[in-house]
Design a protein around this motif. Sequence first.
Motif, PDB file in Angstrom:
ATOM      1  N   UNK A 268       0.852  -1.179   0.000  1.00  0.00           N
ATOM      2  CA  UNK A 268       0.000   0.000   0.000  1.00  0.00           C
ATOM      3  C   UNK A 268       0.896   1.240   0.000  1.00  0.00           C
ATOM      4  N   UNK A 269       0.392   2.299  -0.601  1.00  0.00           N
ATOM      5  CA  UNK A 269       1.150   3.539  -0.665  1.00  0.00           C
ATOM      6  C   UNK A 269       0.170   4.696  -0.774  1.00  0.00           C
ATOM      7  N   UNK A 270       0.699   5.907  -0.698  1.00  0.00           N
ATOM      8  CA  UNK A 270      -0.163   7.074  -0.805  1.00  0.00           C
ATOM      9  C   UNK A 270       0.650   8.351  -0.817  1.00  0.00           C
ATOM     10  N   UNK A 271      -0.029   9.458  -1.042  1.00  0.00           N
ATOM     11  CA  UNK A 271       0.615  10.762  -1.055  1.00  0.00           C
ATOM     12  C   UNK A 271      -0.429  11.824  -0.767  1.00  0.00           C
ATOM     13  N   UNK A 272       0.028  12.998  -0.355  1.00  0.00           N
ATOM     14  CA  UNK A 272      -0.860  14.145  -0.140  1.00  0.00           C
ATOM     15  C   UNK A 272      -0.020  15.405  -0.229  1.00  0.00           C
ATOM     16  N   UNK A 273      -0.620  16.459  -0.786  1.00  0.00           N
ATOM     17  CA  UNK A 273       0.086  17.736  -0.916  1.00  0.00           C
ATOM     18  C   UNK A 273      -0.885  18.876  -0.663  1.00  0.00           C
ATOM     19  N   UNK A 274      -0.415  19.861   0.085  1.00  0.00           N
ATOM     20  CA  UNK A 274      -1.172  21.083   0.331  1.00  0.00           C
ATOM     21  C   UNK A 274      -0.378  22.247  -0.252  1.00  0.00           C
ATOM     22  N   UNK A 275      -1.053  23.144  -0.966  1.00  0.00           N
ATOM     23  CA  UNK A 275      -0.433  24.364  -1.486  1.00  0.00           C
ATOM     24  C   UNK A 275      -1.249  25.540  -0.969  1.00  0.00           C
ATOM     25  N   UNK A 276      -0.599  26.480  -0.321  1.00  0.00           N
ATOM     26  CA  UNK A 276      -1.299  27.602   0.282  1.00  0.00           C
ATOM     27  C   UNK A 276      -1.864  28.568  -0.742  1.00  0.00           C
ATOM     28  N   UNK A 277      -2.710  29.500  -0.312  1.00  0.00           N
ATOM     29  CA  UNK A 277      -3.239  30.528  -1.217  1.00  0.00           C
ATOM     30  C   UNK A 277      -2.105  31.300  -1.878  1.00  0.00           C
ATOM     31  N   UNK A 278      -2.265  31.579  -3.178  1.00  0.00           N
ATOM     32  CA  UNK A 278      -1.176  32.201  -3.946  1.00  0.00           C
ATOM     33  C   UNK A 278      -1.617  33.491  -4.627  1.00  0.00           C
ATOM     34  N   UNK A 279      -2.681  34.131  -4.109  1.00  0.00           N
ATOM     35  CA  UNK A 279      -3.154  35.381  -4.686  1.00  0.00           C
ATOM     36  C   UNK A 279      -4.378  35.172  -5.545  1.00  0.00           C
ATOM     37  N   UNK A 280      -4.651  36.120  -6.416  1.00  0.00           N
ATOM     38  CA  UNK A 280      -5.820  36.024  -7.272  1.00  0.00           C
ATOM     39  C   UNK A 280      -5.604  34.981  -8.367  1.00  0.00           C
ATOM     40  N   UNK A 281      -6.655  34.197  -8.658  1.00  0.00           N
ATOM     41  CA  UNK A 281      -6.537  33.126  -9.640  1.00  0.00           C
ATOM     42  C   UNK A 281      -6.233  33.636 -11.037  1.00  0.00           C
ATOM     43  N   UNK A 282      -6.588  34.886 -11.337  1.00  0.00           N
ATOM     44  CA  UNK A 282      -6.312  35.485 -12.636  1.00  0.00           C
ATOM     45  C   UNK A 282      -5.129  36.443 -12.600  1.00  0.00           C
ATOM     46  N   UNK A 283      -4.502  36.556 -11.442  1.00  0.00           N
ATOM     47  CA  UNK A 283      -3.414  37.515 -11.300  1.00  0.00           C
ATOM     48  C   UNK A 283      -3.893  38.948 -11.293  1.00  0.00           C
ATOM     49  N   UNK A 284      -5.178  39.147 -10.997  1.00  0.00           N
ATOM     50  CA  UNK A 284      -5.781  40.488 -11.008  1.00  0.00           C
ATOM     51  C   UNK A 284      -6.420  40.748  -9.649  1.00  0.00           C
ATOM     52  N   UNK A 285      -5.677  41.295  -8.691  1.00  0.00           N
ATOM     53  CA  UNK A 285      -6.164  41.456  -7.321  1.00  0.00           C
ATOM     54  C   UNK A 285      -7.477  42.214  -7.212  1.00  0.00           C
ATOM     55  N   UNK A 286      -7.771  43.096  -8.169  1.00  0.00           N
ATOM     56  CA  UNK A 286      -9.013  43.872  -8.088  1.00  0.00           C
ATOM     57  C   UNK A 286     -10.250  42.984  -8.148  1.00  0.00           C
ATOM     58  N   UNK A 287     -10.076  41.751  -8.665  1.00  0.00           N
ATOM     59  CA  UNK A 287     -11.212  40.846  -8.792  1.00  0.00           C
ATOM     60  C   UNK A 287     -11.334  39.890  -7.611  1.00  0.00           C
ATOM     61  N   UNK A 288     -10.332  39.876  -6.723  1.00  0.00           N
ATOM     62  CA  UNK A 288     -10.321  38.876  -5.655  1.00  0.00           C
ATOM     63  C   UNK A 288     -11.540  38.996  -4.752  1.00  0.00           C
ATOM     64  N   UNK A 289     -11.751  40.125  -4.147  1.00  0.00           N
ATOM     65  CA  UNK A 289     -12.938  40.381  -3.349  1.00  0.00           C
ATOM     66  C   UNK A 289     -13.233  39.301  -2.323  1.00  0.00           C
ATOM     67  N   UNK A 290     -14.522  39.204  -1.942  1.00  0.00           N
ATOM     68  CA  UNK A 290     -14.982  38.188  -1.005  1.00  0.00           C
ATOM     69  C   UNK A 290     -16.291  37.606  -1.534  1.00  0.00           C
TER      70      UNK A 290
END
Length: 374
Positions: A268-290
């Motif tokens: 048996x084997x397995x893996x897991x990875x977490x990647x933290x928030x990296x900003x706006x998904x489009x690289x456009x912070x004005x659209x991030x909002x809530x």
Amino acid sequence: MLDFIRTIAVTTCLVALTAGTTEIAAAADQNAPPPTKALKAPPKPADLPFFLVIDDRVTYSWMPKGVDPGMYSIRPDGSINGTTAKSVYSFTHFDAWQYGTNFLTISMLKSGHNDPANPCVAPGATITGAAADCAGATEFFGLLRSTFGFNEIFNTKAFSIGPLRNVSLEVGAFGETTNTFLAPNSRQFVAGLQFAFDLPYKGFFNVAPLAYKEYNHIAFTQCGLAPGVPGLTCQGDGNVEFNTTWAIETNWYMDLGFLPENMQFFSISGRAAWIGPKGDANGLPALSGIGRFSTATKTEFNSEPIRLTFDAGKAFMGPKNAHAVDLWVAYRYWQNVHGLDHNAAPGVCTVAASGQSTKSCTESTIYSGVTIKF
């Protein structure tokens, strides 16, 4: 993205590597007869090869319910189909040398029609809204991870304490491109430490806290297609640089050595990875909002928590052919695919008008495959 295939041979090599080449030489000296006047000096041991282990494999796997964010269709009953079948063809390479290890995998994924190639922007539709039956997308990606063991570099056992076998510097990269209208061109880089632990039955558990940096390309936000101000509401050439963030990667392996000897063909084997928030998904912070209209990224969780492998080579051709052919089945779970918020990201993870999930930003599937060593 991330499948790490470890084998009994690889695990054995890692244990030997941790012991270090100085211990191998010491063991040879201890087994030599004591020197006497009548004995000649023992011959100089042959130099160790540069690579202590080289392990190459090819794999075919079938994933019935893969996803690609934003790719979904509406069934006749009005429900949303956000999954697509994928055939995956992979080459993996693993080697161990005097100071560490290298792991490389190169894969091609071929999707079904629910994940269409360019010029379709969605199943059955082009960017102009015209109907089209586009072929399924083809994705290529490569992942590299290299470790440099502190025990080996400093010729010590100081980094082996209890079940902790070694601490290593880990560096790596990832590249991906797909022939969809989005035209992604992901480049990811990581660096950090890996802590390697022993498990029973020739097993191991590795955990690596890492720094993570990503660059990508997003055609949908490119100025000229997307209206607005460059750098504010659209990207000049579609290229995006994300914020540096954190990542944690783990992988593990263990033989089912507690089974009767005539059934010891399973692991048996397995893996897991977490990647933290990296900003706006489009690289456009004005659209991030809530809220549900936000395009801010969230913590990504990519995992294969369990894989059961049957060593067909050993079972049908004997121990000398262990892992020559492996048959396996696994479960894969990927939340917030590519960092996209599965509860927001309108038009991708949710329907913009209603907020209903497109079911394309969470992947949950059982898949299986065959791996051949050569």
